[in-house]
Design a protein around this motif. Sequence first.
Motif, PDB file in Angstrom:
ATOM      1  N   THR A  41       0.810  -1.221   0.000  1.00  0.00           N
ATOM      2  CA  THR A  41       0.000   0.000   0.000  1.00  0.00           C
ATOM      3  C   THR A  41       0.846   1.276   0.000  1.00  0.00           C
ATOM      4  O   THR A  41       0.556   2.206  -0.754  1.00  0.00           O
ATOM      5  N   HIS A  42       1.872   1.333   0.819  1.00  0.00           N
ATOM      6  CA  HIS A  42       2.725   2.532   0.846  1.00  0.00           C
ATOM      7  C   HIS A  42       3.548   2.648  -0.441  1.00  0.00           C
ATOM      8  O   HIS A  42       3.731   3.738  -0.968  1.00  0.00           O
ATOM      9  N   SER A  43       4.043   1.517  -0.935  1.00  0.00           N
ATOM     10  CA  SER A  43       4.933   1.516  -2.099  1.00  0.00           C
ATOM     11  C   SER A  43       4.213   1.729  -3.417  1.00  0.00           C
ATOM     12  O   SER A  43       4.812   2.223  -4.376  1.00  0.00           O
ATOM     13  N   VAL A  44       2.955   1.357  -3.482  1.00  0.00           N
ATOM     14  CA  VAL A  44       2.181   1.507  -4.722  1.00  0.00           C
ATOM     15  C   VAL A  44       1.074   2.527  -4.439  1.00  0.00           C
ATOM     16  O   VAL A  44      -0.041   2.176  -4.050  1.00  0.00           O
ATOM     17  N   LYS A  45       1.412   3.775  -4.633  1.00  0.00           N
ATOM     18  CA  LYS A  45       0.496   4.886  -4.311  1.00  0.00           C
ATOM     19  C   LYS A  45      -0.857   4.744  -5.008  1.00  0.00           C
ATOM     20  O   LYS A  45      -1.880   5.146  -4.472  1.00  0.00           O
ATOM     21  N   GLU A  46      -0.858   4.143  -6.184  1.00  0.00           N
ATOM     22  CA  GLU A  46      -2.084   4.018  -6.978  1.00  0.00           C
ATOM     23  C   GLU A  46      -3.155   3.172  -6.297  1.00  0.00           C
ATOM     24  O   GLU A  46      -4.335   3.296  -6.621  1.00  0.00           O
ATOM     25  N   THR A 105      -6.184  -5.825  -2.753  1.00  0.00           N
ATOM     26  CA  THR A 105      -5.181  -4.749  -2.783  1.00  0.00           C
ATOM     27  C   THR A 105      -3.915  -5.212  -3.493  1.00  0.00           C
ATOM     28  O   THR A 105      -3.366  -4.492  -4.335  1.00  0.00           O
ATOM     29  N   ILE A 106      -3.443  -6.404  -3.160  1.00  0.00           N
ATOM     30  CA  ILE A 106      -2.257  -6.942  -3.846  1.00  0.00           C
ATOM     31  C   ILE A 106      -2.544  -7.078  -5.338  1.00  0.00           C
ATOM     32  O   ILE A 106      -1.720  -6.693  -6.177  1.00  0.00           O
ATOM     33  N   TYR A 107      -3.714  -7.612  -5.669  1.00  0.00           N
ATOM     34  CA  TYR A 107      -4.097  -7.783  -7.071  1.00  0.00           C
ATOM     35  C   TYR A 107      -4.117  -6.435  -7.808  1.00  0.00           C
ATOM     36  O   TYR A 107      -3.638  -6.326  -8.941  1.00  0.00           O
ATOM     37  N   ALA A 108      -4.658  -5.405  -7.152  1.00  0.00           N
ATOM     38  CA  ALA A 108      -4.713  -4.071  -7.766  1.00  0.00           C
ATOM     39  C   ALA A 108      -3.311  -3.492  -7.953  1.00  0.00           C
ATOM     40  O   ALA A 108      -3.082  -2.705  -8.883  1.00  0.00           O
ATOM     41  N   ALA A 109      -2.380  -3.883  -7.106  1.00  0.00           N
ATOM     42  CA  ALA A 109      -1.001  -3.365  -7.197  1.00  0.00           C
ATOM     43  C   ALA A 109      -0.201  -4.024  -8.315  1.00  0.00           C
ATOM     44  O   ALA A 109       0.770  -3.438  -8.820  1.00  0.00           O
TER      45      ALA A 109
END
Length: 173
Positions: A41-46, A105-109
Amino acid sequence: MLQDLHAKNQILHCAIGIVPSSVVLTSFQVMSRVFLIWAVTHSVKEVQSEDSVLLFVIAWTITEIIRYSFYTFSLLNHLPYIIKWARYTLFIVLYPMGVTGELLTIYAALPFVRQAGLYSISLPNKYNFSFDYHAFLILIMISYIPLFPQLYFHMIHQRRKVLSRTEEHKKFE
């Protein structure tokens, strides 16, 4: 920084017996949460505005409020039944809710991680080592398949054991 201190304290509290939880399970839970917060979450701002983040944050928050209320009242030797019931019942909804939020969330990243090459190390390099963070995230997601049912059914077993014992005691009171 504060999150780091809280994580260390959670593990320490288990290790020295302040709270009656498994050090291994607590460490796994804490590390997975730190991973999700910082490495995803922190590393992938999107992904920070995704509903899935809200899903796991709400599940984690409610779970921790219940868990620490349970521990606090237990340490005071005055555990209200409603707190015990909540500790061993609400996970039935909160655990799948949190896991769903984590996985979504992981999938979205994934597309952003692949596009940016985030945390990946390509060959050739002086260490002759490569690491594909995108593939690593997929492996993390796959690891939920064997781990989630084990942990979930462990909690179901704990629920039966703890709440049936409470019901037995109530019969004799």
